[in-house]
Design an enzyme around this catalytic site. Sequence first.
Site, PDB file in Angstrom:
ATOM      1  N   LYS A  76       0.790  -1.173   0.123  1.00  0.00           N
ATOM      2  CA  LYS A  76      -0.120   0.013  -0.206  1.00  0.00           C
ATOM      3  C   LYS A  76       0.910   1.170   0.248  1.00  0.00           C
ATOM      4  CE  LYS A  76      -1.494   1.716   3.725  1.00  0.00           C
ATOM      5  NZ  LYS A  76      -1.297   2.992   4.352  1.00  0.00           N
ATOM      6  N   ASN A  77       2.062   1.340   0.902  1.00  0.00           N
ATOM      7  CA  ASN A  77       2.451   2.476   1.051  1.00  0.00           C
ATOM      8  C   ASN A  77       3.549   2.731  -0.310  1.00  0.00           C
ATOM      9  OD1 ASN A  77       1.405   3.117   3.351  1.00  0.00           O
ATOM     10  ND2 ASN A  77       3.106   2.340   4.506  1.00  0.00           N
ATOM     11  N   ARG A  84      -3.437  10.240   4.208  1.00  0.00           N
ATOM     12  CA  ARG A  84      -1.936  10.790   4.656  1.00  0.00           C
ATOM     13  C   ARG A  84      -1.178  11.042   3.481  1.00  0.00           C
ATOM     14  NH1 ARG A  84      -0.104  13.822   8.494  1.00  0.00           N
ATOM     15  NH2 ARG A  84       2.255  13.888   8.391  1.00  0.00           N
ATOM     16  N   CYS A  95      -3.763   7.977   9.963  1.00  0.00           N
ATOM     17  CA  CYS A  95      -4.315   7.362  11.196  1.00  0.00           C
ATOM     18  C   CYS A  95      -3.791   8.518  12.072  1.00  0.00           C
ATOM     19  CB  CYS A  95      -3.287   6.148  11.078  1.00  0.00           C
ATOM     20  SG  CYS A  95      -4.226   4.806  10.400  1.00  0.00           S
ATOM     21  N   ARG A 105       1.229  14.611  13.586  1.00  0.00           N
ATOM     22  CA  ARG A 105       2.305  14.082  12.508  1.00  0.00           C
ATOM     23  C   ARG A 105       2.581  15.403  11.835  1.00  0.00           C
ATOM     24  NH1 ARG A 105      -0.445   8.369  10.392  1.00  0.00           N
ATOM     25  NH2 ARG A 105       1.590   7.993   9.269  1.00  0.00           N
ATOM     26  N   PRO A 106       3.720  15.989  12.136  1.00  0.00           N
ATOM     27  CA  PRO A 106       3.960  16.983  11.438  1.00  0.00           C
ATOM     28  C   PRO A 106       4.463  17.004  10.061  1.00  0.00           C
ATOM     29  CG  PRO A 106       5.549  16.527  13.199  1.00  0.00           C
ATOM     30  CD  PRO A 106       4.667  15.553  13.290  1.00  0.00           C
ATOM     31  N   ILE A 107       4.622  18.158   9.352  1.00  0.00           N
ATOM     32  CA  ILE A 107       4.946  17.834   7.883  1.00  0.00           C
ATOM     33  C   ILE A 107       6.196  18.971   7.686  1.00  0.00           C
ATOM     34  CG2 ILE A 107       3.085  16.915   6.942  1.00  0.00           C
ATOM     35  CD1 ILE A 107       2.544  19.877   5.956  1.00  0.00           C
ATOM     36  N   GLN A 156       9.194  18.822   7.950  1.00  0.00           N
ATOM     37  CA  GLN A 156      10.375  18.248   6.788  1.00  0.00           C
ATOM     38  C   GLN A 156      10.213  18.256   5.483  1.00  0.00           C
ATOM     39  OE1 GLN A 156      13.559  17.921   8.399  1.00  0.00           O
ATOM     40  NE2 GLN A 156      12.290  18.612  10.047  1.00  0.00           N
ATOM     41  N   ASP A 186       4.604   0.047  12.160  1.00  0.00           N
ATOM     42  CA  ASP A 186       3.456  -0.392  11.690  1.00  0.00           C
ATOM     43  C   ASP A 186       3.168  -1.927  12.014  1.00  0.00           C
ATOM     44  OD1 ASP A 186       2.944   2.000  10.251  1.00  0.00           O
ATOM     45  OD2 ASP A 186       3.228   1.470   8.490  1.00  0.00           O
ATOM     46  N   ILE A 220       8.657   5.854  17.085  1.00  0.00           N
ATOM     47  CA  ILE A 220       8.143   6.587  15.766  1.00  0.00           C
ATOM     48  C   ILE A 220       7.201   7.630  16.180  1.00  0.00           C
ATOM     49  CG2 ILE A 220       7.842   6.816  13.298  1.00  0.00           C
ATOM     50  CD1 ILE A 220      10.623   5.189  13.967  1.00  0.00           C
ATOM     51  N   ARG A 264      -8.702   0.413   5.007  1.00  0.00           N
ATOM     52  CA  ARG A 264      -7.890   1.408   4.499  1.00  0.00           C
ATOM     53  C   ARG A 264      -6.554   0.604   3.930  1.00  0.00           C
ATOM     54  NH1 ARG A 264      -5.767   5.759   8.211  1.00  0.00           N
ATOM     55  NH2 ARG A 264      -4.462   5.441   6.449  1.00  0.00           N
TER      56      ARG A 264
HETATM   57  C1  UD1 Z   1       4.875   6.530   6.671  1.00  0.00           C
HETATM   58  C2  UD1 Z   1       3.874   5.176   6.488  1.00  0.00           C
HETATM   59  C3  UD1 Z   1       3.348   4.708   7.677  1.00  0.00           C
HETATM   60  C4  UD1 Z   1       4.559   4.615   8.638  1.00  0.00           C
HETATM   61  C5  UD1 Z   1       5.673   5.607   8.975  1.00  0.00           C
HETATM   62  C6  UD1 Z   1       6.750   5.134   9.551  1.00  0.00           C
HETATM   63  C7  UD1 Z   1       2.915   5.700   4.493  1.00  0.00           C
HETATM   64  C8  UD1 Z   1       1.965   6.292   3.630  1.00  0.00           C
HETATM   65  N1  UD1 Z   1       2.700   5.738   5.576  1.00  0.00           N
HETATM   66  O1  UD1 Z   1       4.371   7.334   7.289  1.00  0.00           O
HETATM   67  O2  UD1 Z   1       2.524   3.634   7.793  1.00  0.00           O
HETATM   68  O3  UD1 Z   1       3.933   4.196   9.837  1.00  0.00           O
HETATM   69  O4  UD1 Z   1       6.036   5.796   7.462  1.00  0.00           O
HETATM   70  O5  UD1 Z   1       7.431   3.988   9.251  1.00  0.00           O
HETATM   71  O6  UD1 Z   1       4.119   5.345   3.722  1.00  0.00           O
HETATM   72  N2  UD1 Z   1       7.963  13.604  11.168  1.00  0.00           N
HETATM   73  C9  UD1 Z   1       8.399  14.934  11.480  1.00  0.00           C
HETATM   74  N3  UD1 Z   1       8.113  15.892  10.406  1.00  0.00           N
HETATM   75  C10 UD1 Z   1       8.090  15.458   9.117  1.00  0.00           C
HETATM   76  C11 UD1 Z   1       7.607  14.151   8.728  1.00  0.00           C
HETATM   77  C12 UD1 Z   1       7.599  13.412   9.761  1.00  0.00           C
HETATM   78  O7  UD1 Z   1       8.804  15.337  12.560  1.00  0.00           O
HETATM   79  O8  UD1 Z   1       7.613  16.483   8.350  1.00  0.00           O
HETATM   80  C13 UD1 Z   1       8.273  12.634  12.315  1.00  0.00           C
HETATM   81  C14 UD1 Z   1       6.769  11.957  12.563  1.00  0.00           C
HETATM   82  O9  UD1 Z   1       6.028  12.750  13.353  1.00  0.00           O
HETATM   83  C15 UD1 Z   1       7.075  10.687  12.829  1.00  0.00           C
HETATM   84  C16 UD1 Z   1       8.601  10.362  12.092  1.00  0.00           C
HETATM   85  O10 UD1 Z   1       8.970  11.639  11.847  1.00  0.00           O
HETATM   86  O11 UD1 Z   1       7.560  10.756  14.478  1.00  0.00           O
HETATM   87  C17 UD1 Z   1       8.377   9.288  11.088  1.00  0.00           C
HETATM   88  O12 UD1 Z   1       7.387   9.835  10.090  1.00  0.00           O
HETATM   89  P1  UD1 Z   1       7.296   9.600   8.730  1.00  0.00           P
HETATM   90  O13 UD1 Z   1       8.336   8.502   8.512  1.00  0.00           O
HETATM   91  O14 UD1 Z   1       7.329  10.569   7.831  1.00  0.00           O
HETATM   92  O15 UD1 Z   1       5.884   8.735   8.390  1.00  0.00           O
HETATM   93  P2  UD1 Z   1       4.838   8.903   7.332  1.00  0.00           P
HETATM   94  O16 UD1 Z   1       5.422   9.047   6.030  1.00  0.00           O
HETATM   95  O17 UD1 Z   1       3.662  10.019   7.646  1.00  0.00           O
END
Ligand code: UD1
Length: 430
Positions: free
Chosen positions: A22-23, A93, A117, A122-124, A126, A305, A327, A397
Amino acid sequence: MEQYAIKGGNPLVGEVEIGGAKNAALAILAAATMTDETVLIENVPDVRDTNVLIQAMESIGVIVSRIDRHTMKINASHIHDLTIEDDYIKKIRASYYLLGALLGKYRKAEVSLPGGCNIGLRPIDQHIKGFRALGASVRIEHGLIITETEELKGNHIYLDVVSVGATINVMMAATMATGKTTIENAAKEPHVVDLANFLNSMGADIKGAGTDVIRIKGVPKLHGSEYTIIPDQIEAGTFMFAAAVTKGDVTVKNVIPKHLESISAKLLEIGCEIEESDDAVRVVASKPLGHTHVKTLPYPGFPTDMQPQIVVALGLSGGTSIVTESIFENRFKYVDELTRMGASIKVEGNTAIIDGVERYTGAGITAPDLRAGAALVIAGLSAEGLTVVDDIKFIERGYEDFHLKLQTLGAQIERVNTERELQKFKLKVG
Ligand code: UD1
């Protein structure tokens, strides 16, 4: 009121075919919009998240033709809108992958701020940092993330946290930037590598995916391609733990055993036997489960996961286990539900201290999110008596035909829609 009704107690036995990841599919579908030529993608899982993303792509003019349930042709030569403001899209997401893809191709994108989820903040930041480093402006207005630029320029980007999403988004945008980009502290997950392979098959120049430094030479244009998505590591892992928890014997087929190493290692540690072949892994759980400690980590560490699934197994082990979630900060919400089934688990911050119990007992429970929902289903499969799982929309999902696949392994599980269907199931299983 879609629910899963489960009568526990049957060991799962047999073989199960694992679908596409899926991812990886979410990233690859978004990336398919980056060329005007037609792309053929195979092994797309038919799950709610991929279907919502496809629907969002269609809403901006992408033509998606299904050849069969898992194969689609995508043509993005007639995109007429760079704003994706779909009510559904907020729920997944990975909608934000369209930001990186469209920013790369059109130098502009507007996408609703994502949900996904509910497992913690879940900040963005980065993703935003990466886009800005490539020369794009990023602002948030009226619930939309808006990013645009005249010229996207390669740069050196150090991610402060290892983020799958940010690595994927920045990689897509940088693919069509001018000049070279280096992403340091990149995520190494198999789906990051799969996306890089797909982009390279479309003419991108990406090296180092799968290590923590990814180097990208921008190209002005991408071309059509035919590509098969990798198998789903987490779906496979979930069935592997279902075998462990039900004292079963399950072979997951069509997998890449290397991607499952951290999962296999933990199953071995708790006393299961593992047999690997080229594209299958067999899990035999003939002995009582032992306890162990686990910390979730970015790949190749133990995946977050898979954390709820291993907690369900350790909850039935002989001894005390400690599981640390490193995580996401709020990923133990399902423990309350598991406690209602008889588990003995104490959560302190990001740590769960688990005292194994002899058995779970069936209960009415609610799936709080995708993976925890699947873990509660496997708890139900091992439990004494009847378990009814609510809110299975979360599970759907990310798992295709979950109950049907479990049925082929001998599970007594049905998807019910009405009280009457539930009563019928109860009568059937006695
Ligand atoms: C993806 C997966 C999700 C999995 C996760 C970790 C998809 C669609 N989802 O989620 O199933 O659980 O990887 O393997 O592929 N973070 C920041 N700033 C950012 C982005 C992330 O601080 O801009 C933090 C997050 O809060 C978290 C960590 O980084 O603590 C890892 O998150 P990330 O790897 O980005 O997860 P997703 O891509 O959302």
